[in-house]
Structure formats: structure tokens, C-alpha cells
Design a protein around this motif. Structure first.
Motif, PDB file in Angstrom:
ATOM      1  N   ARG A  80       0.821  -1.206   0.000  1.00  0.00           N
ATOM      2  CA  ARG A  80       0.000   0.000   0.000  1.00  0.00           C
ATOM      3  C   ARG A  80       0.858   1.260   0.000  1.00  0.00           C
ATOM      4  N   VAL A  81       1.945   1.247   0.756  1.00  0.00           N
ATOM      5  CA  VAL A  81       2.845   2.404   0.756  1.00  0.00           C
ATOM      6  C   VAL A  81       3.502   2.563  -0.611  1.00  0.00           C
ATOM      7  N   THR A  82       3.919   1.448  -1.212  1.00  0.00           N
ATOM      8  CA  THR A  82       4.535   1.498  -2.539  1.00  0.00           C
ATOM      9  C   THR A  82       3.549   2.027  -3.569  1.00  0.00           C
ATOM     10  N   ARG A  83       2.314   1.552  -3.523  1.00  0.00           N
ATOM     11  CA  ARG A  83       1.281   2.025  -4.456  1.00  0.00           C
ATOM     12  C   ARG A  83       1.093   3.530  -4.338  1.00  0.00           C
ATOM     13  N   ALA A  84       0.966   4.019  -3.099  1.00  0.00           N
ATOM     14  CA  ALA A  84       0.764   5.452  -2.896  1.00  0.00           C
ATOM     15  C   ALA A  84       1.960   6.268  -3.385  1.00  0.00           C
ATOM     16  N   ALA A  85       3.176   5.762  -3.142  1.00  0.00           N
ATOM     17  CA  ALA A  85       4.373   6.482  -3.570  1.00  0.00           C
ATOM     18  C   ALA A  85       4.478   6.524  -5.093  1.00  0.00           C
ATOM     19  N   VAL A  86       4.156   5.405  -5.749  1.00  0.00           N
ATOM     20  CA  VAL A  86       4.204   5.357  -7.220  1.00  0.00           C
ATOM     21  C   VAL A  86       3.165   6.302  -7.810  1.00  0.00           C
ATOM     22  N   ARG A  87       1.950   6.289  -7.276  1.00  0.00           N
ATOM     23  CA  ARG A  87       0.906   7.190  -7.758  1.00  0.00           C
ATOM     24  C   ARG A  87       1.318   8.658  -7.582  1.00  0.00           C
ATOM     25  N   ASP A  88       1.947   8.955  -6.461  1.00  0.00           N
ATOM     26  CA  ASP A  88       2.378  10.330  -6.204  1.00  0.00           C
ATOM     27  C   ASP A  88       3.446  10.766  -7.208  1.00  0.00           C
ATOM     28  N   GLU A  89       4.387   9.878  -7.485  1.00  0.00           N
ATOM     29  CA  GLU A  89       5.459  10.224  -8.425  1.00  0.00           C
ATOM     30  C   GLU A  89       4.953  10.330  -9.851  1.00  0.00           C
ATOM     31  N   LEU A  90       3.951   9.549 -10.218  1.00  0.00           N
ATOM     32  CA  LEU A  90       3.403   9.616 -11.578  1.00  0.00           C
ATOM     33  C   LEU A  90       2.796  10.980 -11.875  1.00  0.00           C
ATOM     34  N   GLY A  91       2.335  11.668 -10.834  1.00  0.00           N
ATOM     35  CA  GLY A  91       1.727  12.980 -11.043  1.00  0.00           C
ATOM     36  C   GLY A  91       2.701  14.135 -10.966  1.00  0.00           C
ATOM     37  N   ARG A  92       3.992  13.863 -10.783  1.00  0.00           N
ATOM     38  CA  ARG A  92       4.985  14.936 -10.668  1.00  0.00           C
ATOM     39  C   ARG A  92       5.215  15.613 -12.026  1.00  0.00           C
ATOM     40  N   GLU A  93       5.625  16.878 -11.965  1.00  0.00           N
ATOM     41  CA  GLU A  93       5.837  17.643 -13.196  1.00  0.00           C
ATOM     42  C   GLU A  93       6.984  17.082 -14.037  1.00  0.00           C
ATOM     43  N   HIS A  94       8.065  16.630 -13.364  1.00  0.00           N
ATOM     44  CA  HIS A  94       9.203  16.143 -14.144  1.00  0.00           C
ATOM     45  C   HIS A  94       8.862  14.861 -14.894  1.00  0.00           C
ATOM     46  N   VAL A  95       7.918  14.073 -14.363  1.00  0.00           N
ATOM     47  CA  VAL A  95       7.487  12.866 -15.066  1.00  0.00           C
ATOM     48  C   VAL A  95       6.683  13.245 -16.306  1.00  0.00           C
ATOM     49  N   GLU A  96       5.789  14.222 -16.155  1.00  0.00           N
ATOM     50  CA  GLU A  96       5.026  14.693 -17.308  1.00  0.00           C
ATOM     51  C   GLU A  96       5.949  15.305 -18.358  1.00  0.00           C
TER      52      GLU A  96
END
Length: 314
Positions: free
Chosen positions: A193-209
Motif C-alpha cells: 500500500r505504501v509502494t502504491r501510494a508512492a508510485v501514484r504520487d510520483e506519476l503525477g509529478r511535473e518532471h514525469v510529465e
């Protein structure tokens, strides 16, 4: 770096000192006569009572008893076990390898299953995400001892060993597989659950976009920008989980009749074996503090944006 490590080591020492005093004081201030505990209720002559009182320094003030015990601990002498009639250090050294293998085995299962399922749920919204959330919710809500009891019932039909720690490294792995799974179910769900939340958070970062807008392949974006940055909170949770594993092994080892640190702690508490309880409690606290120190040192290596002082890079 030197200042940071020095400060954390000093904090570690202070925590261990405070914990050792609390544990020592708690067991010695518990209701009842310590000599009666030592004699297990058997009749005792006044001469024998006086001898035991002098041997264990029970006639001295609590602080004097504590500093005498602490001096022995600093030289590796944790006293003698009341129920086993041998040195506590030797006793713990005999039981520690089995528990160490069990905790290491469970930690590997937790990391593999928890991180893997968390990444899957984070990257694949929809059915996979819902399935992981439901499965990890059930696993996290189930106590380790309840999982252990269920696994023993299921394993009997398959002829899988459910009792004892086995002999040799291969025997240990075979006999400790079910206890490790019982430990991994609850903690693995938390890591997922912690990994899922961290991955979701990083997917929404500006540098990823921004990386995606430059045409970088999706797999490369996930590998370089998402997974590495998501490891920070995951490593923190796994680090704090180690102490939880040590505590949770107590009931699991009892269910599977594993002769390790956990079952020794339960027996010592039941029989009021003060020296063993003190030593094992100190060992658990020391493990927790040391692992947290290692996690703090690893964080800047995982995420260079962090500094050892806890401030982000500017």
C-alpha cells in the motif's frame, strides 16, 4: 556526515540507556517478592533467602542494582537465566540464528511481494489495483498468529512440516517457510500500500510529465523517474518493519514450535526470568534504533534531493 552520524550514535546510546533503565526498573518493581519468583514458590530457609538476596544484590537500592547490571552488560555479561541455569548471552546466541533466518526470510518475501504488488497497483489502475487493495487489506487486517494457525491447518493436508526449526540451512528454510509467510502477509500488505501510494504520487509529478512530453519511452520514465523516487518512503517503512517482525515472531514461533528468540521471550516472561527478558528487550530496541540509523543514511543515496539534515536540496 561525521556530525550527523555522531549525533545519531549519541541518540542511539541515550535511547538504549533510557530503555534499559525502564525495563530494569519495571521488572524489579513488579508486584511480588523477587526471592519467591526465584524459588518458584518452593519453601526456603532464612539462610538460603539471605544468600539469594546477597547473590542478586536485592538488598541494595534500585539504582545501585541497575548500575551493577549495566556494568555487566557493557562487558557482555547479561547475568544468568533463572529457568535455564546458564549465562544469558550464551542462551541468546543459541536461539538467535533461527530467528535471524526467519526474520530475513520474511523480509525477503515482504520486499518481493509488497513492492511488486505495490508497483503493479500503482501503474495499473482498474481491476489490478482493486484486487491488490482488497488482498492487502485482508492481509494487513489479519494478525500474524491467526495466519499462522490457518497455515498449519492447511499444511497438514499437504504433508508440509509445520513444527520445529529444522536442521541445517536447507532444513531451516523448509521448516521456516510457513512461519515466514505468516509474518509476511500482514507486513507485505502494508509495504504494498505504501509502494502504491508512492508510485501514484510520483506519476503525477511535473518532471514525469515533462519526460513523457519529450517522447521518452514509458518504461524508461517509470524506471528512471518514478521507481527510484518512490523508494524513499518504502525503505523507511521496511526499516521500521524490522522491529515489528522481531516482536511478531513471538506468537508465530509459539504456534510453529520454533525454538528461537520469540518463544524464549514468551517463556521468560511467563516464568519471570528477569535477566533474559531484560536482554531480549534491549536487543529488540537496539535493532530498531540501528536499523533506523541505516535508513536515515540510505535516504540521501536513494533520493539526492534530500540532505542528511532533512532539508531538501535548493
Amino acid at each position: 556526515m561525521i556530525r550527523f552520524i555522531g549525533g545519531r550514535v549519541l541518540g542511539l546510546v541515550l535511547v538504549l540507556l533510557a530503555t534499559s533503565f525502564v525495563v530494569f526498573g519495571a521488572v524489579h518493581l513488579a508486584p511480588g517478592d523477587p526471592v519467591s519468583f526465584l524459588m518458584r514458590g518452593r519453601p526456603i530457609t532464612p539462610e538460603a533467602r539471605a544468600a539469594l538476596t546477597e547473590q542478586y544484590r536485592l538488598d541494595e537500592p534500585l539504582l545501585a542494582q541497575y548500575f551493577h547490571w549495566l556494568g555487566g552488560v557493557l562487558t557482555g555479561d547479561f547475568g544468568r537465566s533463572v529457568q535455564f541455569r546458564q549465562h544469558v548471552g550464551t542462551l541468546v546466541a543459541e536461539k538467535l540464528p533461527v530467528t535471524a533466518i526467519l526474520v530475513g526470510y520474511a523480509a525477503l518475501l515482504i520486499c518481493a511481494a509488497g513492492i511488486g504488488l505495490g508497483i503493479l497497483a500503482g501503474l495499473k489502475p482498474g481491476f489490478a489495483d482493486r484486487a491488490v487493495l482488497v488482498g492487502t487489506g485482508i492481509g494487513t487486517a489479519t494478525p500474524a498468529f491467526a495466519s499462522a494457525i490457518a497455515l498449519t491447518a492447511l499444511a497438514r493436508t499437504a504433508g508440509w512440516p509445520t513444527y520445529g526449526g529444522g536442521e541445517g540451512f536447507g532444513g531451516h528454510l523448509k521448516h521456516l517457510t510457513l512461519p515466514a509467510i505468516a509474518l509476511a502477509l500482514a507486513f507485505g500488505g502494508l509495504v504494498a500500500r505504501v509502494t502504491r501510494a508512492a508510485v501514484r504520487d510520483e506519476l503525477g509529478r511535473e518532471h514525469v510529465e515533462a519526460a513523457r512530453s519529450r517522447g521518452i519511452a514509458g518504461a524508461a520514465v517509470v524506471r528512471r523517474h518514478v521507481l527510484r523516487n518512490a523508494l524513499g518512503p518504502v525503505v523507511t517503512v521496511i526499516g521500521t518493519m524490522v522491529a515489528g517482525l522481531l516482536v511478531s515472531t513471538t506468537m508465530v514461533e509459539i504456534v510453529f514450535s520454533v525454538d528461537g528468540i520469540g518463544s524464549l521471550l514468551i517463556k521468560s516472561v511467563t516464568n519471570k526470568d528477569f535477566p533474559v527478558v531484560q536482554a531480549l528487550t534491549l536487543l529488540i530496541v537496539a535493532t530498531f534504533v540501528v536499523v533506523n540509523l541505516v535508513v536515515d543514511l540510505l535516504q540521501p543515496l536513494i533520493d539526492p534531493r534530500l540532505s542528511l539534515t532533512g532539508r531538501g536540496a535548493r
